[in-house]
Design a protein around this motif. Structure first.
Motif, short mmCIF file in Angstrom:
data_model
loop_
_atom_site.label_atom_id
_atom_site.label_comp_id
_atom_site.label_asym_id
_atom_site.label_seq_id
_atom_site.Cartn_x
_atom_site.Cartn_y
_atom_site.Cartn_z
N ALA A 82 -45.74 -5.40 5.24
CA ALA A 82 -45.05 -6.68 5.00
C ALA A 82 -45.16 -7.05 3.53
O ALA A 82 -44.20 -7.57 2.94
CB ALA A 82 -45.64 -7.78 5.88
N GLY A 83 -46.31 -6.76 2.92
CA GLY A 83 -46.49 -7.02 1.48
C GLY A 83 -45.56 -6.19 0.63
O GLY A 83 -45.00 -6.67 -0.35
N ILE A 84 -45.37 -4.94 1.02
CA ILE A 84 -44.46 -4.06 0.28
C ILE A 84 -43.01 -4.50 0.48
O ILE A 84 -42.22 -4.59 -0.47
CB ILE A 84 -44.66 -2.59 0.68
N ALA A 85 -42.63 -4.81 1.72
CA ALA A 85 -41.26 -5.26 2.01
C ALA A 85 -40.93 -6.55 1.27
O ALA A 85 -39.78 -6.79 0.89
CB ALA A 85 -41.08 -5.46 3.52
N ASN A 86 -41.95 -7.35 1.05
CA ASN A 86 -41.75 -8.65 0.40
C ASN A 86 -41.24 -8.52 -1.04
O ASN A 86 -40.65 -9.44 -1.57
CB ASN A 86 -43.04 -9.46 0.44
N ILE A 87 -41.46 -7.37 -1.67
CA ILE A 87 -40.97 -7.16 -3.04
C ILE A 87 -39.47 -7.40 -3.08
O ILE A 87 -38.97 -8.16 -3.91
CB ILE A 87 -41.29 -5.73 -3.53
N LEU A 88 -38.74 -6.75 -2.18
CA LEU A 88 -37.29 -6.86 -2.17
C LEU A 88 -36.84 -8.29 -1.88
O LEU A 88 -36.01 -8.84 -2.60
CB LEU A 88 -36.70 -5.90 -1.12
N PHE A 89 -37.40 -8.89 -0.84
CA PHE A 89 -36.94 -10.22 -0.43
C PHE A 89 -37.26 -11.29 -1.47
O PHE A 89 -36.49 -12.20 -1.70
CB PHE A 89 -37.50 -10.58 0.94
N LEU A 108 -42.94 -13.55 5.23
CA LEU A 108 -43.74 -12.32 5.09
C LEU A 108 -45.04 -12.59 4.32
O LEU A 108 -46.12 -12.19 4.75
CB LEU A 108 -42.93 -11.25 4.35
N PHE A 109 -44.90 -13.27 3.19
CA PHE A 109 -46.06 -13.54 2.33
C PHE A 109 -47.13 -14.34 3.07
O PHE A 109 -48.30 -13.98 3.09
CB PHE A 109 -45.58 -14.30 1.08
N TRP A 110 -46.71 -15.43 3.70
CA TRP A 110 -47.69 -16.30 4.35
C TRP A 110 -48.20 -15.75 5.67
O TRP A 110 -49.30 -16.08 6.09
CB TRP A 110 -47.15 -17.72 4.46
N THR A 111 -47.43 -14.87 6.32
CA THR A 111 -47.96 -14.17 7.49
C THR A 111 -49.13 -13.29 7.06
O THR A 111 -50.17 -13.26 7.71
CB THR A 111 -46.86 -13.33 8.17
N CYS A 112 -48.93 -12.58 5.96
CA CYS A 112 -50.02 -11.74 5.43
C CYS A 112 -51.25 -12.58 5.08
O CYS A 112 -52.38 -12.23 5.45
CB CYS A 112 -49.55 -10.98 4.20
#
Length: 196
Positions: A82-89, A108-112
């Motif tokens: 999720a942290g990696i996917a968050n780069i794009l979003f 994504l960020f706050w779920t992590c």
């Protein structure tokens, strides 16, 4: 981002003739427009884009590192990817899809960070327990302000939210280690103990 803020020509939704970036009235998203809200050419745009690429990259590095510290493989997997996917979003928040990308990236960020908080609460890291809870409360308050369209407080809480979460991430990155979480049993370990 600090350079972008320092060269922002001016204008806010409250005063289009204001000069410079007003920490109480401007949103970070004001830095990405071709023209500033006062109509001037926006010199901050290129710096803001660079910042919006570096921030999620550094956050992703943190989430990957943090995932290696946690004993639970499922939680570590979620945090890492999720942290990696968050780069794009996060980067796409500077596009016309700002609102949708903001919802996805913050989710994504706050779920992590929520998952990390659950594990921090199981440790003896008392300062980080407090910082995690404060960061989450500030985030949820910001979401509430956004939901009720309170544009007076939201620009301020946006910066407070960003500052507290960044400080929390820096602290967790540099002042926690795998051993802090070693006593927490993963689901696999609990299953093995239960079967014994």
């Amino acid at each position: 981002m600090m350079i972008a803020i320092s060269v922002y020509p001016g204008g806010s939704m409250y005063n289009e003739y204001s000069v410079g970036f007003d920490w109480q009235r401007n949103f970070i998203s004001n830095l990405f427009a071709t023209r500033a809200l006062n109509g001037a050419e926006n010199a901050s745009k290129i710096w803001a884009y660079a910042g919006m690429l570096l921030f999620p990259l550094s956050y992703a590095m943190f989430f990957v590192n943090m995932s290696k510290k946690l004993p639970d493989k499922n939680a570590a997997y979620i945090i890492k990817y999720a942290g990696i996917a968050n780069i794009l979003f996060t980067f796409l928040t500077v596009t016309p899809w700002h609102d949708l990308m903001l919802i996805i990236s913050t989710s994504l960020f706050w779920t992590c960070l929520f998952i990390i908080t659950v594990f921090i609460l199981k440790t003896k890291l008392h300062l980080f327990k407090a910082l995690c809870i404060v960061s989450l409360l500030i985030f949820y308050y910001s979401v509430y302000l956004w939901g009720i369209s309170d544009w007076n407080l939201l620009p301020i809480t946006q910066k407070i939210n960003f500052a507290t979460s960044t400080l929390l991430i820096l602290g967790l990155e540099y002042f926690t280690k795998k051993e802090d979480f070693a006593h927490i049993k993963s689901k696999e370990q609990k299953a093995l103990v239960g079967n014994s």
